[in-house]
Scaffold this motif. Structure first.
Motif, PDB file in Angstrom:
ATOM      1  N   GLY A 138      -5.671  16.276   3.084  1.00  0.00           N
ATOM      2  CA  GLY A 138      -5.028  17.169   4.037  1.00  0.00           C
ATOM      3  C   GLY A 138      -3.775  16.613   4.687  1.00  0.00           C
ATOM      4  N   THR A 139      -3.362  15.407   4.304  1.00  0.00           N
ATOM      5  CA  THR A 139      -2.154  14.834   4.909  1.00  0.00           C
ATOM      6  C   THR A 139      -0.920  15.096   4.037  1.00  0.00           C
ATOM      7  OG1 THR A 139      -2.321  12.680   3.820  1.00  0.00           O
ATOM      8  CG2 THR A 139      -3.516  12.955   5.904  1.00  0.00           C
ATOM      9  N   VAL A 140       0.229  14.869   4.653  1.00  0.00           N
ATOM     10  CA  VAL A 140       1.506  14.987   3.949  1.00  0.00           C
ATOM     11  C   VAL A 140       2.096  13.587   3.824  1.00  0.00           C
ATOM     12  CG1 VAL A 140       3.834  15.935   4.035  1.00  0.00           C
ATOM     13  CG2 VAL A 140       1.895  17.288   4.884  1.00  0.00           C
ATOM     14  N   VAL A 141       2.293  13.149   2.599  1.00  0.00           N
ATOM     15  CA  VAL A 141       2.844  11.817   2.357  1.00  0.00           C
ATOM     16  C   VAL A 141       4.305  11.975   1.925  1.00  0.00           C
ATOM     17  CG1 VAL A 141       2.669   9.704   0.995  1.00  0.00           C
ATOM     18  CG2 VAL A 141       0.586  10.905   1.731  1.00  0.00           C
ATOM     19  N   GLY A 142       5.187  11.388   2.720  1.00  0.00           N
ATOM     20  CA  GLY A 142       6.608  11.414   2.389  1.00  0.00           C
ATOM     21  C   GLY A 142       6.960  10.243   1.496  1.00  0.00           C
ATOM     22  N   ILE A 143       7.676  10.493   0.443  1.00  0.00           N
ATOM     23  CA  ILE A 143       8.073   9.433  -0.488  1.00  0.00           C
ATOM     24  C   ILE A 143       9.593   9.384  -0.533  1.00  0.00           C
ATOM     25  CG2 ILE A 143       7.888   8.548  -2.849  1.00  0.00           C
ATOM     26  CD1 ILE A 143       5.397  10.312  -3.211  1.00  0.00           C
ATOM     27  N   VAL A 144      10.155   8.211  -0.233  1.00  0.00           N
ATOM     28  CA  VAL A 144      11.602   8.025  -0.338  1.00  0.00           C
ATOM     29  C   VAL A 144      11.880   7.436  -1.708  1.00  0.00           C
ATOM     30  CG1 VAL A 144      13.640   6.900   0.603  1.00  0.00           C
ATOM     31  CG2 VAL A 144      11.820   7.696   2.150  1.00  0.00           C
ATOM     32  N   GLY A 145      12.568   8.203  -2.553  1.00  0.00           N
ATOM     33  CA  GLY A 145      12.803   7.801  -3.930  1.00  0.00           C
ATOM     34  C   GLY A 145      12.052   8.727  -4.857  1.00  0.00           C
TER      35      GLY A 145
END
Lengths: 315, 315
Positions: A138-145
């Motif tokens: 249920g979480t939102v994981v931000g990925i840079v790249g």
């Protein structure tokens, strides 16, 4: 060499392997129907040493049209002025993507599920830990790249019920990501996501991308994971955020400085998980060989090479 | 109650909620168009206390045709002689499957990637750790138990490039598993897989399923993960295997005895990762409510209930 000759291919690739022509690489080159030659006669060079930049030839024969480098990140090669525009340079970018993505997931899960606290415990601390332990579901994981690491990480996150949002250079959608935005329009990214995974190359654009303002914007429950390059994070700002509980914690496989000196405050910090640049465990050499074999085959077939370095971008 | 009456459904389910009718559960029952009544008038009972078996009515009214229990594992209810054959009993089995699977993956990755060693380190131990750190990519993970945990775990393992082999009761294929075999034909399972995840109920069949012989058969590089119930593993045999490096390590969210006493040798053991039964972190109560709501709806619609307990099997 004989093998290539026996099969009488019109133009087997003439490849130099240096500084060390280890047996596995030579075998692999033969399997790809190329021939291993001295550098003076070579059309291409496979450089097998990760750290030995000093012995790299200062001047390559004009016949060398392609150089395969061994590492994924090539910023040190750029800084050393080795990469020129006279030929094609390919890196091993992407070959370690799967193990590095796995390490990012390990650090993120380890943090969210309070493993360091369990490992420090010498008694059954269920009452303390159960209400605080989290889940990626249920979480939102931000990925840079938006490269290979993100592409390998997203399916695993999705399988655990998390959603991925990616920031990349172009904003071109990354498969499986709920959202991809260009770094120029990063906007509310830091506050919108639950956790952040850094999986971008170290370039002038990404150096100190995560500083005090970004850490301040992140949720106090957020974990910051860095499996890319240490200098993407401003270490002093990170220590401030960890000391003040501005974020839940940081999982770092890369640091700045690196190696992290013995007296550094990140060692043993209750909100830091440091692993010594082992994300690509055991895969590095194997991955390089796979990339080399793949590119030799592509060269021979006249196809586009993988991992072509753009000297202007630095990766 | 009024809500059900207003809608004038012919037969709203008459449900007793005990020992505590907390607001969230009552609200949920109303939303499902059932009515909350006293036990004497009830067709069904939702029991809301995880640990309070003592106050469970020794004799239920004959009108009670269904009891919803709050926990996933119901072995203590079986042992206490509470579960009879006069009515249908449902557990919350499966509601916590996703977070428990995530915890199993966390323990497995933490072990394989040597996180405990990194967390104990106070210096950059790359040379030591890099050659020993592993990856799940390309490995075979054996899962004992083919229920919700396995079904939630397999897609995550697959996303990381691992293959799952499952042992269950029937041998009926579990979706996504490369192989499913019945526990009666377990054969070379222990030596064939790279790691083992225990995700089976605690029944007479599974008690001490993992003893000295099984641990001895496992690879010396294998991690044993238990997110099911402590007694599935013979703790003394496990300590022997850990002390002799017979396996790489054990990641335990459940133990026998549980809670693990303060002086127990598993605390601080270099090959053990112990978390205090927190795999289902934060999901337990929410999961029970979801299961109850779902079953009330199914009852009303005349559909089969979920999580029906088989008293003969004990789960």
């Amino acid at each position: 060499m004989e093998k290539g000759a026996e099969r009488a291919r019109p133009k087997p690739l003439r490849l130099a392997v240096a500084p060390e022509a280890d047996e596995a690489v030579v075998e692999l080159v033969h399997q790809a129907d190329a021939v291993v030659v001295d550098l003076a006669d070579a059309q291409a060079l496979a450089w097998t040493a990760w750290t030995d930049l000093a012995s790299f030839p200062r001047s390559l024969p004009a016949s060398v049209a392609w150089v395969q480098l061994p590492s994924a990140g090539i910023e040190r090669w750029v800084e050393a002025g080795i990469i020129d525009r006279a030929r094609v340079w390919t890196s091993a970018a992407g070959v370690c993507a799967v193990p590095v993505a796995e390490h990012a997931l390990t650090l993120l899960l380890t943090g969210v599920r309070l493993l360091p606290e369990s490992l420090r415990a010498a008694e059954w601390a269920r009452t303390d830990l159960l209400p605080r332990a989290g889940t990626l579901g249920g979480t939102v994981v931000g990925i840079v790249g938006g490269g290979g690491i993100a592409r390998a990480l997203i399916p695993a996150l999705t399988a655990l019920g998390a959603e991925a949002r990616v920031v990349n250079r172009s904003g071109r959608p990354v498969p499986g990501a709920a959202e991809t935005r260009p770094i120029a329009g990063i906007g509310d990214f830091w506050e919108a996501v639950d956790h952040v995974v850094l999986a971008a190359p170290d370039t002038p654009d990404t150096r100190h991308l995560v500083g005090a303002a970004e850490l301040d914007a992140m949720k106090p429950t957020a974990w910051l994971i860095n499996v890319a390059r240490g200098p993407i994070v401003d270490t002093e700002a990170l220590l401030g955020a960890l000391d003040s509980a501005g974020i839940a914690g940081a999982g770092l496989d890369v640091t700045d400085p690196e190696p992290l000196p013995a007296a550094h405050p990140l060692w043993g910090h209750p909100r830091a998980i440091v692993t010594p640049h082992i994300a690509d465990a055991a895969m590095t050499r194997r991955g390089f060989r796979q990339r080399l074999a793949d590119n030799v085959r592509r060269w021979t077939a006249g196809e586009e090479l993988i991992g072509v370095v753009d000297p202007a971008r630095g990766y």
